[in-house]
Design a protein around this motif. Structure first.
Motif, short mmCIF file in Angstrom:
data_model
loop_
_atom_site.label_atom_id
_atom_site.label_comp_id
_atom_site.label_asym_id
_atom_site.label_seq_id
_atom_site.Cartn_x
_atom_site.Cartn_y
_atom_site.Cartn_z
N LEU A 22 0.74 -1.19 -0.05
CA LEU A 22 -0.08 0.00 -0.04
C LEU A 22 1.02 1.29 0.02
O LEU A 22 0.59 2.24 -0.59
CB LEU A 22 -0.99 -0.01 1.31
N ASP A 27 -3.64 0.18 -4.78
CA ASP A 27 -4.90 0.94 -4.73
C ASP A 27 -5.67 0.64 -3.52
O ASP A 27 -5.95 -0.54 -3.02
CB ASP A 27 -5.81 0.43 -5.88
N LYS A 28 -5.30 1.73 -2.42
CA LYS A 28 -6.01 1.46 -0.98
C LYS A 28 -7.47 1.10 -1.05
O LYS A 28 -8.01 0.24 -0.29
CB LYS A 28 -5.81 2.85 -0.30
N ASP A 29 -8.30 1.70 -1.85
CA ASP A 29 -9.83 1.67 -2.02
C ASP A 29 -10.13 0.01 -2.41
O ASP A 29 -10.92 -0.32 -1.62
CB ASP A 29 -10.70 2.31 -2.95
N ILE A 30 -9.50 -0.30 -3.24
CA ILE A 30 -9.82 -1.84 -3.61
C ILE A 30 -9.15 -2.87 -2.47
O ILE A 30 -9.86 -3.86 -2.09
CB ILE A 30 -9.02 -2.17 -4.98
N VAL A 32 -8.77 -2.21 0.81
CA VAL A 32 -9.51 -1.96 1.82
C VAL A 32 -10.94 -2.74 1.87
O VAL A 32 -11.43 -3.47 2.57
CB VAL A 32 -9.69 -0.57 2.28
N ARG A 33 -11.44 -2.69 0.68
CA ARG A 33 -12.94 -3.29 0.08
C ARG A 33 -12.68 -4.68 0.38
O ARG A 33 -13.64 -5.34 0.92
CB ARG A 33 -13.45 -2.92 -1.24
N LYS A 36 -12.40 -5.72 4.06
CA LYS A 36 -13.60 -5.52 4.65
C LYS A 36 -14.43 -6.49 4.58
O LYS A 36 -15.49 -7.02 5.63
CB LYS A 36 -14.13 -4.22 4.47
N GLU A 41 -13.26 -3.16 8.91
CA GLU A 41 -12.39 -2.33 8.24
C GLU A 41 -11.09 -2.09 8.96
O GLU A 41 -10.96 -1.64 10.03
CB GLU A 41 -13.05 -0.91 7.81
N HIS A 81 -15.87 -8.88 -3.86
CA HIS A 81 -15.07 -7.66 -3.43
C HIS A 81 -13.52 -7.41 -4.02
O HIS A 81 -13.20 -6.32 -3.39
CB HIS A 81 -15.51 -7.13 -2.10
N THR A 132 -3.13 -4.90 -7.88
CA THR A 132 -3.29 -3.59 -8.68
C THR A 132 -2.02 -2.91 -8.89
O THR A 132 -1.83 -2.05 -9.61
CB THR A 132 -4.09 -2.76 -7.32
#
Length: 398
Positions: A22, A27-30, A32-33, A36, A41, A81, A132
């Motif tokens: 990271l 890609d942090k959003d991908i 973390v999703r 989660k 989270e 996800h 990513t």
């Protein structure tokens, strides 16, 4: 060539690997999703370890003992996800851990620490982060294991832990004990590094390179005498031989006459997932006039043994020929965004360019983005590919 270099000079754990990737630009959003989907989270913060700033990931979960099937059920929850290749890699990581646990404890084992939700989230996060980053190769420097003894669910154990040692035994990863007492490389960390090496291939001696991105992933402990971090670097190699990059590969071959077309197609996909550079099936006439197929796999020398074993398992063959250390020419290549207009729609699409002596001598539109645009516009994908490549040539020549 875009290469990820991982430097576990203070060992490796799943959270450290995820955090380092990271910090290096994953890609942090991908990521973390995906995490989660397994547990709450994660908390991501910047910390200092012996003077070095690093990312630290904290996932909270209760200790759980699970079988491999139960772990894979937990992974199923994350499937919608995360990218499919990352999910496939995460499954292979747990298969590595399961194989090691069975070697140590016998059949029908339960995962202990590595079966908890936080460990599953770490593996999901690390595999997604690697995906990513879109690197061509992964190069792993020697892994520091630590020494002494540790304590786990099975009581006191020698370092490296038996499962860690079993995982590393099936790899070409270089290891050192180091000077620090304690467990520095966990089974989760060892399995992730092993899978990264197998999937993206260790290039051996790296040619000269330039550093494009740098990241550090922090462990939980903060000893004063050494930074408890794992370093990741994204680099672009610049080394050439005779004016063009070279690669050294092994060629694996076997003849088969008793495997269906569906199984051959599945096996080729497995070989590519395991890090093969190319795989093909060619119709041949075998002894006694029987029709069959020549299965040929091109792979790095570092992964040829593992892929040969995979060929034997998937195809049921009893013999595989290995033609070692074949040099192949590799053109310098780049992937660039091209502005295109098709049917009144403007898009940026990816085109792969091949370079020779400073000029583009070949180009090819990336298929998946073109396929998605074709579906959006309701036109044949071949028309989109043709228009993209024509417009790319005009833009490059102008």
């Amino acid at each position: 060539m875009r290469v990820l270099i991982l430097d576990p000079f203070h060992g490796a754990a799943g959270d450290m690997i995820t955090a380092a990737l990271l910090d290096c630009g994953a890609d942090k959003d991908i990521v973390v999703r995906a995490m989660k989907a397994v547990v709450a989270e994660p908390k991501i913060s910047r910390v200092t370890r012996a003077g070095i700033q690093a990312l630290w990931i904290e996932t909270k979960a209760l200790p759980v003992h699970r079988t491999l099937d139960e772990v894979l059920e937990r992974l199923d929850a994350a499937t919608p996800h995360m990218p499919e290749p990352a999910m496939a890699m995460a499954r292979r990581v747990f298969e590595r851990i399961n194989t090691a646990e069975e070697e140590v404890h016998g059949g029908h084992v339960h995962f202990h620490e590595v079966g908890a939700d936080d460990a599953i989230a770490d593996i999901v996060g690390a595999c997604t982060a690697l995906h990513t980053l879109e690197v061509d190769r992964v190069h792993i420097l020697p892994v520091t294991l630590g020494h002494g003894t540790g304590t786990g669910s099975h009581g006191t154990f020698p370092i490296p832990a038996p499962a860690t040692a079993a995982i590393l035994r099936h790899t070409n990863l270089a290891t050192i004990s180091g000077i620090h007492v304690g467990e520095l490389c966990t089974p989760t960390g060892a399995a992730l590094l092993a899978e990264f090496q197998a999937a993206a291939g260790a290039p051996g001696e790296l040619p000269a390179y330039t550093i494009k991105a740098l990241g550090y992933g922090a462990g939980t402990r903060d000893p004063a005498h050494a930074p408890n971090v794992l370093r990741a670097m994204i680099v672009e190699t610049t080394g050439t031989t005779g004016g063009h990059p070279e690669d050294t590969v092994d060629i694996l071959e076997t003849n088969i006459d008793d495997v269906s077309g569906e199984m051959i197609a599945h096996a080729i996909g497995r070989f590519m997932d395991a890090g093969a550079r190319d795989a093909s099936a060619t119709p041949i006439v075998m002894k006694k006039g029987r029709p069959g197929y020549l299965i040929r796999v091109i792979c790095l020398p570092e992964t040829s043994t593992q892929i040969a074993e995979l060929m034997a398992r998937e195809l049921g063959t009893l013999g595989i020929r290995c033609i070692p250390s074949v040099h192949r020419f590799i053109a310098e290549r780049t992937v660039e965004e091209i502005d295109v207009e098709i049917a009144g729609t403007r898009k940026k699409l990816l085109v792969k360019l091949g370079w020779m002596h400073g000029s583009v001598y070949t180009l090819k539109a990336e298929f998946e983005p073109a396929r998605e645009l074709a579906a959006e516009l309701g036109i044949p994908v071949r028309d989109v590919l043709r228009v993209v490549e024509e417009q790319a040539r005009r833009q490059i020549q102008s």
